[in-house]
Structures are given as C-alpha cells and as structure tokens.
Design a protein around this motif. Structure first.
Motif, PDB file in Angstrom:
ATOM      1  N   ASP A 171       4.415   3.795  -1.122  1.00  0.00           N
ATOM      2  CA  ASP A 171       5.082   4.351  -2.299  1.00  0.00           C
ATOM      3  C   ASP A 171       6.592   4.165  -2.191  1.00  0.00           C
ATOM      4  OD1 ASP A 171       2.568   5.342  -3.094  1.00  0.00           O
ATOM      5  OD2 ASP A 171       2.911   7.254  -2.085  1.00  0.00           O
TER       6      ASP A 171
ATOM      7  N   ASN B  65      -3.353   2.825  -3.258  1.00  0.00           N
ATOM      8  CA  ASN B  65      -2.465   3.726  -2.515  1.00  0.00           C
ATOM      9  C   ASN B  65      -0.994   3.501  -2.826  1.00  0.00           C
ATOM     10  OD1 ASN B  65      -4.668   4.815  -1.161  1.00  0.00           O
ATOM     11  ND2 ASN B  65      -4.620   3.182   0.354  1.00  0.00           N
ATOM     12  N   GLY B  66      -0.654   2.511  -3.658  1.00  0.00           N
ATOM     13  CA  GLY B  66       0.740   2.182  -3.930  1.00  0.00           C
ATOM     14  C   GLY B  66       1.211   2.716  -5.271  1.00  0.00           C
ATOM     15  N   SER B  67       2.175   3.612  -5.263  1.00  0.00           N
ATOM     16  CA  SER B  67       2.700   4.201  -6.498  1.00  0.00           C
ATOM     17  C   SER B  67       4.219   4.257  -6.456  1.00  0.00           C
ATOM     18  CB  SER B  67       2.158   5.620  -6.696  1.00  0.00           C
ATOM     19  OG  SER B  67       0.761   5.592  -6.864  1.00  0.00           O
TER      20      SER B  67
ATOM     21  N   THR C 101      -2.645  -5.227  -9.698  1.00  0.00           N
ATOM     22  CA  THR C 101      -2.815  -3.850  -9.241  1.00  0.00           C
ATOM     23  C   THR C 101      -4.293  -3.529  -9.339  1.00  0.00           C
ATOM     24  OG1 THR C 101      -2.496  -2.875 -11.439  1.00  0.00           O
ATOM     25  CG2 THR C 101      -0.530  -3.193 -10.097  1.00  0.00           C
TER      26      THR C 101
ATOM     27  N   ASN D  56       4.435   2.429 -11.131  1.00  0.00           N
ATOM     28  CA  ASN D  56       5.007   1.170 -10.666  1.00  0.00           C
ATOM     29  C   ASN D  56       5.747   0.496 -11.819  1.00  0.00           C
ATOM     30  OD1 ASN D  56       3.930   1.068  -7.908  1.00  0.00           O
ATOM     31  ND2 ASN D  56       1.949   0.999  -8.940  1.00  0.00           N
TER      32      ASN D  56
ATOM     33  N   GLU E 261       0.808  -1.217   0.000  1.00  0.00           N
ATOM     34  CA  GLU E 261       0.000   0.000   0.000  1.00  0.00           C
ATOM     35  C   GLU E 261       0.840   1.265   0.000  1.00  0.00           C
ATOM     36  OE1 GLU E 261      -2.798  -0.111   3.216  1.00  0.00           O
ATOM     37  OE2 GLU E 261      -3.789  -1.895   2.433  1.00  0.00           O
TER      38      GLU E 261
ATOM     39  N   ASN F 186      -3.086   4.286  -8.384  1.00  0.00           N
ATOM     40  CA  ASN F 186      -1.685   3.890  -8.388  1.00  0.00           C
ATOM     41  C   ASN F 186      -1.071   4.182  -9.752  1.00  0.00           C
ATOM     42  OD1 ASN F 186      -2.623   1.775  -9.942  1.00  0.00           O
ATOM     43  ND2 ASN F 186      -2.401   0.255  -8.369  1.00  0.00           N
TER      44      ASN F 186
END
Length: 134
Positions: free
Chosen positions: A52, A83-85, A110, A118, A50, A115
């Motif tokens: 970065d 929320n993960g970038s 994903t 990635n 979650e 996001n």
C-alpha cells in the motif's frame, strides 16, 4: 528503488531476462523511480505490487531509456494484487510519467476484490491497454 536495470544489460541492447517477476514489492510506502524493468519471464509482471501507499514514477517498462528497443515483459508491465491499495502509478507532470511498452499481456492489471484507491496518471503506452480483472 532508484535507477536499477532489471532484466536488461548495461549496454541497453541485450536482454538478460528474469525467471519470474522483475520486481516483487510486498511492502508499503516505497518509491520506485527511474528504473528499466524488462524481460520478465514465464508470464510474470515487470512489477508485482502487493503493498500500500507506494509511488511508481518515471520508469521504463518493456523498453530502454531511448524507447527504441523491444524488451517487453512476458506478462503485464504492472500488476497490483488484491493486497495493494492507495498506490500512485505515474504523476501529474511529464517527468513522473511511466513508459509502458511491448508487454505480452496488459499494461497495468489489477485483480482481486480488495484493492482500492489506486491512481493511474500520465501513462505512455505502446500496444497496451489497462484491464481490471475480478
């Protein structure tokens, strides 16, 4: 996070399992390397990401260091949430490769519309695919 055996016995044969995700990483700028992440429970991911700017390299998802045992995760090997970038999965050389094997769902998934940035490099997959969900 370095050299942990999550959901896996030290003898590399017997699964221990987790009741949910093997690892929930909800913070930024972490290095996850040289781990065995296996046997997550109830359709959960081996690694639920979650945050970065995390780096995930040289891990074994769903197998052991010898790549001979099937210890697949019940969900995807890696999930990157909305929320993960700007996370890096894998790397440019062979020692940074993640082995992704034997998952009951996607190799890497994903989801969510937020996001971005990635990167997925040098994956070795066994019976898996990469799937992006909206």
């Amino acid at each position: 996070m370095f050299s942990n055996w999550t959901g896996h016995a030290m003898n590399e044969v017997n699964p221990i399992g987790n009741s949910s995700a093997g690892i929930l990483l909800a913070s930024d700028s972490n290095l996850v390397t040289n781990n065995i992440i296996a046997n997550s429970g109830s359709e959960e991911a081996g690694l639920w990401l979650e945050g970065d700017f995390n780096i995930v390299q040289s891990n074994y998802f769903g197998t052991d260091f010898t790549e001979t045992f099937d210890h697949g995760n019940n969900g995807a090997a890696i999930v990157i949430t909305a929320n993960g970038s700007n996370n890096l999965i894998g790397g440019n050389d062979s020692v940074q490769t993640n082995i992704i094997a034997n998952s009951m769902a996607d190799g890497i998934a994903t989801f969510g519309g937020y996001n971005h940035g990635n990167s997925f490099l040098r994956k070795i997959k066994k019976n898996l695919r990469i799937l992006e969900k909206d």
